[in-house]
Design an enzyme around this catalytic site. Structure first.
Site, PDB file in Angstrom:
ATOM      1  N   ASP A  21       5.855 -12.965  15.653  1.00 40.84           N
ATOM      2  CA  ASP A  21       6.265 -13.058  17.155  1.00 40.84           C
ATOM      3  C   ASP A  21       7.770 -12.767  17.390  1.00 40.84           C
ATOM      4  O   ASP A  21       8.566 -13.267  16.514  1.00 40.84           O
ATOM      5  CB  ASP A  21       5.843 -14.377  17.598  1.00 40.84           C
ATOM      6  CG  ASP A  21       6.355 -14.688  19.187  1.00 40.84           C
ATOM      7  OD1 ASP A  21       6.504 -15.911  19.427  1.00 40.84           O
ATOM      8  OD2 ASP A  21       6.632 -13.665  19.732  1.00 40.84           O
ATOM      9  N   ASN A  23       9.374 -12.480  20.558  1.00 44.96           N
ATOM     10  CA  ASN A  23       9.721 -13.057  21.548  1.00 44.96           C
ATOM     11  C   ASN A  23       9.470 -14.623  21.840  1.00 44.96           C
ATOM     12  O   ASN A  23       9.807 -15.095  23.057  1.00 44.96           O
ATOM     13  CB  ASN A  23       9.353 -12.446  23.171  1.00 44.96           C
ATOM     14  CG  ASN A  23       7.785 -12.400  22.860  1.00 44.96           C
ATOM     15  OD1 ASN A  23       7.149 -12.997  22.330  1.00 44.96           O
ATOM     16  ND2 ASN A  23       7.185 -11.552  24.077  1.00 44.96           N
ATOM     17  N   ASP A  25       6.616 -16.189  22.476  1.00 48.99           N
ATOM     18  CA  ASP A  25       5.548 -16.796  23.320  1.00 48.99           C
ATOM     19  C   ASP A  25       4.334 -17.105  22.348  1.00 48.99           C
ATOM     20  O   ASP A  25       3.550 -17.522  23.002  1.00 48.99           O
ATOM     21  CB  ASP A  25       5.125 -15.529  24.173  1.00 48.99           C
ATOM     22  CG  ASP A  25       4.612 -14.361  23.351  1.00 48.99           C
ATOM     23  OD1 ASP A  25       4.265 -13.401  23.962  1.00 48.99           O
ATOM     24  OD2 ASP A  25       4.491 -14.428  21.980  1.00 48.99           O
ATOM     25  N   ASP A  29       3.441  -9.810  17.746  1.00 46.38           N
ATOM     26  CA  ASP A  29       3.593  -8.631  18.706  1.00 46.38           C
ATOM     27  C   ASP A  29       4.226  -7.161  17.825  1.00 46.38           C
ATOM     28  O   ASP A  29       4.543  -7.418  16.811  1.00 46.38           O
ATOM     29  CB  ASP A  29       4.603  -8.993  20.065  1.00 46.38           C
ATOM     30  CG  ASP A  29       5.977  -9.588  19.471  1.00 46.38           C
ATOM     31  OD1 ASP A  29       6.341 -10.470  20.125  1.00 46.38           O
ATOM     32  OD2 ASP A  29       6.419  -9.115  18.576  1.00 46.38           O
ATOM     33  N   ASP A  98      -7.339   0.807  15.432  1.00 51.22           N
ATOM     34  CA  ASP A  98      -8.789   0.518  15.493  1.00 51.22           C
ATOM     35  C   ASP A  98      -9.453   0.976  16.537  1.00 51.22           C
ATOM     36  O   ASP A  98      -9.127   0.846  17.640  1.00 51.22           O
ATOM     37  CB  ASP A  98      -8.837  -1.193  15.396  1.00 51.22           C
ATOM     38  CG  ASP A  98      -9.778  -1.724  14.690  1.00 51.22           C
ATOM     39  OD1 ASP A  98      -9.824  -2.964  14.099  1.00 51.22           O
ATOM     40  OD2 ASP A  98     -11.060  -1.382  14.812  1.00 51.22           O
ATOM     41  N   ASP A 199     -14.722   0.459  14.391  1.00 52.15           N
ATOM     42  CA  ASP A 199     -15.341  -0.705  14.439  1.00 52.15           C
ATOM     43  C   ASP A 199     -16.988  -0.356  14.661  1.00 52.15           C
ATOM     44  O   ASP A 199     -17.353   0.104  15.601  1.00 52.15           O
ATOM     45  CB  ASP A 199     -14.930  -1.439  15.580  1.00 52.15           C
ATOM     46  CG  ASP A 199     -15.546  -2.823  15.732  1.00 52.15           C
ATOM     47  OD1 ASP A 199     -14.969  -3.682  15.030  1.00 52.15           O
ATOM     48  OD2 ASP A 199     -16.177  -3.107  16.739  1.00 52.15           O
ATOM     49  N   GLU A 256     -16.332   1.188   9.689  1.00 53.08           N
ATOM     50  CA  GLU A 256     -16.981  -0.137   9.483  1.00 53.08           C
ATOM     51  C   GLU A 256     -18.476  -0.222   9.451  1.00 53.08           C
ATOM     52  O   GLU A 256     -18.865   0.080  10.721  1.00 53.08           O
ATOM     53  CB  GLU A 256     -16.297  -1.229  10.325  1.00 53.08           C
ATOM     54  CG  GLU A 256     -16.814  -2.690   9.887  1.00 53.08           C
ATOM     55  CD  GLU A 256     -16.788  -3.681  10.979  1.00 53.08           C
ATOM     56  OE1 GLU A 256     -16.905  -3.484  12.158  1.00 53.08           O
ATOM     57  OE2 GLU A 256     -16.577  -5.039  10.729  1.00 53.08           O
ATOM     58  N   HIS A 332      -9.934  -9.786   8.667  1.00 55.30           N
ATOM     59  CA  HIS A 332      -9.929 -10.703   9.845  1.00 55.30           C
ATOM     60  C   HIS A 332     -11.218 -11.288  10.238  1.00 55.30           C
ATOM     61  O   HIS A 332     -11.418 -12.216  11.080  1.00 55.30           O
ATOM     62  CB  HIS A 332      -9.240  -9.930  11.135  1.00 55.30           C
ATOM     63  CG  HIS A 332     -10.333  -8.826  11.582  1.00 55.30           C
ATOM     64  ND1 HIS A 332     -10.290  -7.787  10.904  1.00 55.30           N
ATOM     65  CD2 HIS A 332     -10.854  -8.780  12.649  1.00 55.30           C
ATOM     66  CE1 HIS A 332     -11.387  -7.050  11.605  1.00 55.30           C
ATOM     67  NE2 HIS A 332     -11.668  -7.565  12.550  1.00 55.30           N
ATOM     68  N   ASP A 333     -12.501 -10.728   9.504  1.00 53.75           N
ATOM     69  CA  ASP A 333     -13.833 -11.537   9.921  1.00 53.75           C
ATOM     70  C   ASP A 333     -14.249 -12.139   8.606  1.00 53.75           C
ATOM     71  O   ASP A 333     -15.387 -12.646   8.663  1.00 53.75           O
ATOM     72  CB  ASP A 333     -14.641 -10.042  10.087  1.00 53.75           C
ATOM     73  CG  ASP A 333     -14.662  -9.438  11.133  1.00 53.75           C
ATOM     74  OD1 ASP A 333     -14.839  -8.237  11.401  1.00 53.75           O
ATOM     75  OD2 ASP A 333     -13.966 -10.051  12.013  1.00 53.75           O
TER      76      ASP A 333
END
Ligand code: TEU
Length: 557
Positions: A21, A23, A25, A29, A98, A199, A256, A332-333
């Site tokens: 990150d 900024n 939040d 990013d 992606d 995907d 994928e 990530h899965d």
């Protein structure tokens, strides 16, 4: 066989919301990623696969896209993207985007129009069917629990969504849909991106008639995957994609493909094929599925090494000289590799992480390193439902515990802790300061509490760290045709403690030996006759004695 640049490349996967990150939040990013490009280059990766950064309602963390040509504001602006891309190229890194085109978000303007009536310009962009006896058109279940159809009163019809109701499947039989996809691909390729991860691309061609799927005893819905994966027109669509778009650019593509077999993959990735370069197959990450089919992936069983060896060997042998493998332990899965395939016991974690890295990176194919894997990051060992944020996890708990009463709460929480996608989505562990240096704000998702012990800052200058071991593995690949192109030979397939294999190329042989256990064992593969030991996770070489989680690689010239 002409050699391709992506065959000796190593890909690093960035889950942008959890990477850096810039900024405050609390969400990673593009500007933050730009700051971290030197770190990825230092590791030695050649390519970055960036999970979706497009405008999205974020029902599935960006895999529900509402505008393919706009950046999700929380990640920054298109100028931030252009800056990141230019800096990546200046740093010697390629960027894969992606491509999520099996479905869109239900907030995409195409769907917003399509759902209004049966005769608007977008009416046939999605898969709409009339009710059958007042119910859904067939018995398919969703990957995210529940049914795969949702009723739209404005049309008096159901629409198909293999994933969440907010992810309506596109109708690829409609040439206008395919043209829309070619156009959005060209938009990003003309900006200079270097390819796509696609995907669930093998789900885009649905079977004629959308027939009912087999239903497991006692289950409410049918499992559509055998019907929808590798459908009747998939090759046609991929060849059209290649003709219309990909063949006009020097790009890398990886599809994928849940449910695909090596035979399917050879069709899609044949080295002279006019389709894709490689596939993400799911066989080795699906080995410990629950014996109760209704529970699918939800289980807490360890993977049996014999099964893992059999699966990886099958893919190595089948694609050798005919196609190309992607090589991965996690993404990530999937849960964290060291927790799932070896151990995250502090006594062995570092050695086990290095052992897994060696076992994978010495295979034939393109290796993918998921953010944090290069540090030996682990599962979080969640204990309560409020720990989870992923809709797949929360839907599965609701369906299996509260709706269908297939398991009790404690059992399902054990399954979630073992294999949920949430394990992989905790913010990147940069250092031991607040929030691991990921953000100065409140992180969007809780960090793994072990970040003070496992973080990049403590490893990048430590020659004995997992980070620097992965850096050596990647360097070995960059300088060895034997590692990149060598044919594969499994050794002792029935050995449930040690994974050993050979690679052969132009008279040279590689011998890879990995002990997947905490025991010391003895194995003789003729390593004493080797010309040299290329790498190992113990300082010395104990010959035929393999110490706990010991891995070592020999070359015979
Ligand atoms: O995942 C495809 C897929 O098969 C998922 O069901 C995945 O295998 C499963 O979640 C593992 O438990 C892709 C994306 O990688 C995933 O993040 C998305 O949620 C999904 O497609 C829908 O776009």
């Amino acid at each position: 066989m002409t050699k391709k640049w992506w065959q000796n490349a190593v890909v690093y996967q960035v889950y942008p919301r959890s990477y850096q990150d810039s900024n405050g939040d609390g969400v990673g990013d593009l500007a933050g990623l730009t700051q971290r490009l030197p770190y990825i280059k230092r590791l030695g990766a050649d390519v970055i696969w960036l999970n979706p950064i497009y405008k999205s309602p974020d029902k599935d963390n960006g895999y529900d896209i509402s505008d393919y040509q706009a950046i999700q504001p929380v990640y920054g602006s298109m100028a931030d993207f252009d800056q990141m891309l230019a800096t990546a190229h200046q740093t010697g890194l390629k960027i894969l985007m992606d491509l999520v085109v099996n479905h869109t978000s239900d907030q995409h303007k195409w769907f917003q129009e399509s759902r209004q009536s049966k005769d608007n310009p977008y009416a046939d962009y999605y898969i709409w069917r009339d009710p059958v006896d007042g119910h859904a058109p067939n018995n398919w279940g969703s990957y995210f629990s529940g049914g795969a159809w949702t009723y739209e009163p404005k049309r008096g019809q159901y629409y198909l969504h293999l994933f969440a109701p907010g992810q309506p499947d596109l109708n690829w039989e409609n040439p206008k849909v395919r043209q829309e996809v070619w156009n959005l691909m060209r938009f990003w390729l003309d900006k200079g991106v270097d390819g796509f991860r696609m995907d669930v691309i093998n789900l885009i061609s649905k079977p004629a008639g959308l027939p009912d799927a087999p239903v497991a005893p006692g289950a409410q819905y049918g499992n559509s995957e055998p019907l929808v994966s590798d459908g009747p027109k998939l090759n046609d669509y991929l060849q059209e994609m290649n003709r219309e778009v990909l063949s006009h650019y020097d790009v890398m593509t990886v599809g994928e493909m849940p449910g695909s077999t090596p035979e399917d993959a050879i069709q899609y990735t044949g080295l002279d094929a006019n389709e894709l370069n490689m596939v993400f197959q799911f066989e080795h990450v699906g080995l410990s599925a629950n014996p109760d089919e209704r529970l699918g992936k939800w289980n807490d069983q360890p993977v049996q090494l014999i099964d893992l060896k059999r699966s990886l060997s099958r893919w190595q042998t089948a694609l050798d000289g005919k196609g190309w493998n992607s090589l991965y332990w996690n993404n990530h899965d999937q849960p964290r590799a060291v927790s799932r395939f070896a151990t995250d016991d502090p006594q062995y974690r570092v050695r086990a992480a290095k052992m897994l890295g060696t076992t994978l990176h010495m295979l034939q194919g393109t290796p993918y390193v998921y953010e944090g894997e290069e540090l030996g990051e682990t599962n979080v060992h969640y204990t309560k439902l409020s720990d989870y944020e992923d809709l797949e996890s929360l839907n599965a708990y609701h369906q299996n515990v509260e709706e269908d009463h297939l398991v009790d709460s404690q059992t399902m929480l054990k399954y979630l802790a073992h294999i949920s996608r949430d394990n992989a989505r905790t913010p990147m562990q940069w250092d031991a300061t607040a929030n691991a240096g990921f953000t100065t704000g409140k992180p969007w998702f809780a960090l793994n509490p072990n970040y003070p012990q496992i973080n990049a800052k403590s490893q990048v200058d430590d020659d004995q760290s997992v980070f620097n071991y992965y850096r050596q593995l990647i360097a070995l690949r960059h300088h060895s045709d034997l590692i990149v192109y060598g044919s594969y030979q499994a050794l002792d397939p029935e050995d449930n403690q040690v994974f050993a294999y050979k690679r052969h190329y132009q008279g040279q042989t590689l011998l890879v030996i990995s002990n997947f256990t905490a025991e010391s064992v003895t194995r003789d593969y003729g390593q004493a006759q080797a010309s040299q030991r290329l790498i190992g996770n113990y300082a010395d070489d104990a010959g035929t004695t393999l110490r706990p989680y010991e891995t070592k690689v020999y070359q015979f010239n």
